[in-house]
Scaffold this active site. Structure first.
Site, PDB file in Angstrom:
ATOM      1  N   MET A   3      -7.975  -2.603  10.191  1.00 16.71           N
ATOM      2  CA  MET A   3      -7.323  -3.188  11.359  1.00 16.71           C
ATOM      3  C   MET A   3      -6.387  -2.226  12.110  1.00 16.71           C
ATOM      4  O   MET A   3      -5.630  -2.676  12.967  1.00 16.71           O
ATOM      5  CB  MET A   3      -6.539  -4.452  10.932  1.00 16.71           C
ATOM      6  N   GLU A   4      -6.398  -0.933  11.796  1.00 14.71           N
ATOM      7  CA  GLU A   4      -5.417  -0.025  12.401  1.00 14.71           C
ATOM      8  C   GLU A   4      -5.956   1.313  12.917  1.00 14.71           C
ATOM      9  O   GLU A   4      -5.393   1.872  13.886  1.00 14.71           O
ATOM     10  CB  GLU A   4      -4.297   0.292  11.387  1.00 14.71           C
ATOM     11  N   ASP A  37     -12.470  -4.811  -0.537  1.00 13.67           N
ATOM     12  CA  ASP A  37     -13.448  -5.910  -0.450  1.00 13.67           C
ATOM     13  C   ASP A  37     -14.737  -5.376   0.164  1.00 13.67           C
ATOM     14  O   ASP A  37     -14.730  -4.362   0.849  1.00 13.67           O
ATOM     15  CB  ASP A  37     -12.876  -7.052   0.395  1.00 13.67           C
ATOM     16  N   GLU A  70       0.844  -1.194   0.000  1.00 14.57           N
ATOM     17  CA  GLU A  70       0.000   0.000   0.000  1.00 14.57           C
ATOM     18  C   GLU A  70       0.882   1.248   0.000  1.00 14.57           C
ATOM     19  O   GLU A  70       0.556   2.269  -0.605  1.00 14.57           O
ATOM     20  CB  GLU A  70      -0.866   0.041   1.276  1.00 14.57           C
ATOM     21  N   LYS A 130     -14.222  -1.107   7.283  1.00 17.91           N
ATOM     22  CA  LYS A 130     -13.676  -1.968   8.332  1.00 17.91           C
ATOM     23  C   LYS A 130     -12.226  -2.284   8.001  1.00 17.91           C
ATOM     24  O   LYS A 130     -11.923  -2.743   6.894  1.00 17.91           O
ATOM     25  CB  LYS A 130     -14.493  -3.264   8.353  1.00 17.91           C
ATOM     26  N   THR A 186      -5.808   0.159   3.020  1.00 16.75           N
ATOM     27  CA  THR A 186      -6.978  -0.507   2.458  1.00 16.75           C
ATOM     28  C   THR A 186      -7.983  -0.864   3.553  1.00 16.75           C
ATOM     29  O   THR A 186      -7.649  -0.869   4.738  1.00 16.75           O
ATOM     30  CB  THR A 186      -6.573  -1.784   1.711  1.00 16.75           C
TER      31      THR A 186
HETATM   32  N1  SAH Z   1      -4.052 -11.427   3.064  1.00 20.96           N
HETATM   33  C1  SAH Z   1      -3.322 -10.195   3.068  1.00 20.96           C
HETATM   34  C2  SAH Z   1      -3.178  -9.721   4.479  1.00 20.96           C
HETATM   35  C3  SAH Z   1      -3.720  -8.392   4.642  1.00 20.96           C
HETATM   36  S1  SAH Z   1      -4.281  -8.065   6.270  1.00 20.96           S
HETATM   37  C4  SAH Z   1      -1.994 -10.403   2.399  1.00 20.96           C
HETATM   38  O1  SAH Z   1      -1.475 -11.485   2.460  1.00 20.96           O
HETATM   39  O2  SAH Z   1      -1.469  -9.455   1.788  1.00 20.96           O
HETATM   40  C5  SAH Z   1      -5.424  -6.864   5.899  1.00 20.96           C
HETATM   41  C6  SAH Z   1      -4.900  -5.460   5.777  1.00 20.96           C
HETATM   42  O3  SAH Z   1      -5.795  -4.783   4.929  1.00 20.96           O
HETATM   43  C7  SAH Z   1      -4.922  -4.706   7.100  1.00 20.96           C
HETATM   44  O4  SAH Z   1      -3.901  -3.754   7.167  1.00 20.96           O
HETATM   45  C8  SAH Z   1      -6.310  -4.067   7.123  1.00 20.96           C
HETATM   46  O5  SAH Z   1      -6.330  -2.775   7.689  1.00 20.96           O
HETATM   47  C9  SAH Z   1      -6.729  -4.001   5.656  1.00 20.96           C
HETATM   48  N2  SAH Z   1      -8.053  -4.580   5.326  1.00 20.96           N
HETATM   49  C10 SAH Z   1      -8.537  -4.616   4.057  1.00 20.96           C
HETATM   50  N3  SAH Z   1      -9.770  -5.171   4.038  1.00 20.96           N
HETATM   51  C11 SAH Z   1     -10.085  -5.499   5.302  1.00 20.96           C
HETATM   52  C12 SAH Z   1     -11.243  -6.109   5.920  1.00 20.96           C
HETATM   53  N4  SAH Z   1     -12.300  -6.481   5.214  1.00 20.96           N
HETATM   54  N5  SAH Z   1     -11.207  -6.314   7.252  1.00 20.96           N
HETATM   55  C13 SAH Z   1     -10.136  -5.940   7.973  1.00 20.96           C
HETATM   56  N6  SAH Z   1      -9.043  -5.372   7.442  1.00 20.96           N
HETATM   57  C14 SAH Z   1      -8.988  -5.125   6.126  1.00 20.96           C
END
Ligand code: SAH
Length: 281
Positions: free
Chosen positions: A215-216, A239, A52, A213, A130
């Site tokens: 995570m930070e 998503d 990102e 939604k 994201t």
């Molecule tokens: N599977 C991904 C991991 C990303 S973790 C990979 O392997 O690259 C998710 C990251 O995207 C976090 O920093 C969070 O803030 C954001 N994010 C995007 N969509 C999200 C959702 N639906 N729920 C929670 N976090 C989401």
């Protein structure tokens, strides 16, 4: 548990949608009662993932800080430069020592925000990256949302006082002019430490009228509040939370598109806020 701070922020949404200048002014007045109305000269962008962050580093013309401004063992990496007359710093959370993946979630978010605010003394913090978007609140893939408030949806502590602490709601800087000028959507950003959600999480997200939604954000807001530093979020939708596909599938499919949207829009936001006062956002 709806906190008064959050409720006020939700009113700000309506303000922008209806173009009611009077109410927008009331929101700003309330925010400025607790934050000095400084001119924005130093901007701190906080981003969890490298995928990102790097497109933004490029479009803002930033360079890696060498030697590191935030030294090890902190895992984060900072980039700095000037854009639109403002000093801009972008800090991403770095990689997990054990697994090599990006440090995502509220723990690295609070740590990075604290260290970066201490090091760069910004006039404003922007938590960007994201997020999942709620279709029921008008979200589509690669839309960029500005936060009106930040809350947690996975901290359930049903003990008087701790219930409100668990929600951990903070108002975002009111940004009616920015939203209008750049045509950005606005709403509540809700944070938790899982990419998926439980039925309880969903009930909380609906209760808080969450638009996106991730995570930070709520952790960044908590650290910024310790310093009295104004904060808002810019979140690009990878998503659809209330859609029918698993988040991880859509996330990986749309990460590139969402990062491109940030790469284009974040410099426009920096150009808009640089040199303006909080009350002019
Ligand atoms: N599977 C991904 C991991 C990303 S973790 C990979 O392997 O690259 C998710 C990251 O995207 C976090 O920093 C969070 O803030 C954001 N994010 C995007 N969509 C999200 C959702 N639906 N729920 C929670 N976090 C989401």
């Amino acid at each position: 548990m709806t906190s008064p701070r959050k409720r006020d922020s939700l009113e700000a949404d309506v303000v922008v949608a209806s173009g009611d200048e009077g109410l927008a002014e009331q929101q700003q007045e309330k925010y400025l009662a607790t934050h000095a109305d400084r001119t924005i000269r130093t901007i701190l962008l906080l981003v969890a993932m490298e995928a990102e962050a790097m497109p933004m580093v490029q479009s803002l013309g930033l360079s890696a800080d060498d030697p590191a401004v935030i030294p090890p063992p902190a895992p984060c990496h900072s980039f700095s430069g000037e854009h639109a007359g403002a000093q801009v710093h972008l800090v991403c959370f770095g990689k997990c020592k054990a697994t090599g993946v990006d440090n995502v979630g509220t723990v690295p978010a609070a740590l990075t925000a604290y260290l970066a605010i201490q090091a760069f003394k910004p006039n404003i913090v922007i938590s960007t990256g994201t997020a999942g978007g709620f279709r029921s609140r008008g979200a589509s893939i690669a839309d960029i949302f500005v936060s009106t408030a930040m809350v947690n949806h996975d901290r359930r502590i049903p003990i008087p006082g701790f219930d409100k602490y668990g929600v951990g709601a903070f108002d975002a800087v009111p940004t009616p002019h920015l939203q209008q000028a750049l045509g950005l959507k606005a709403g509540v950003v809700t944070s938790g430490n899982s990419l998926d959600y439980t039925a309880e999480d969903m009930a909380r997200m609906v209760e808080h009228e969450a638009a996106v939604k991730e995570m930070e954000a709520a952790a960044v807001a908590w650290s910024a509040d310790l310093f009295g530093c104004p904060v808002f979020c810019l979140k690009s939708v990878t998503d659809i939370v209330d859609g029918d596909r698993p988040a991880q599938e859509e996330f990986l499919e749309n990460l590139h598109k969402a990062a491109e949207a940030l790469q284009h829009t974040v410099p426009r936001v920096v150009e808009f806020i640089a040199g303006r006062r909080l009350s002019e956002l």
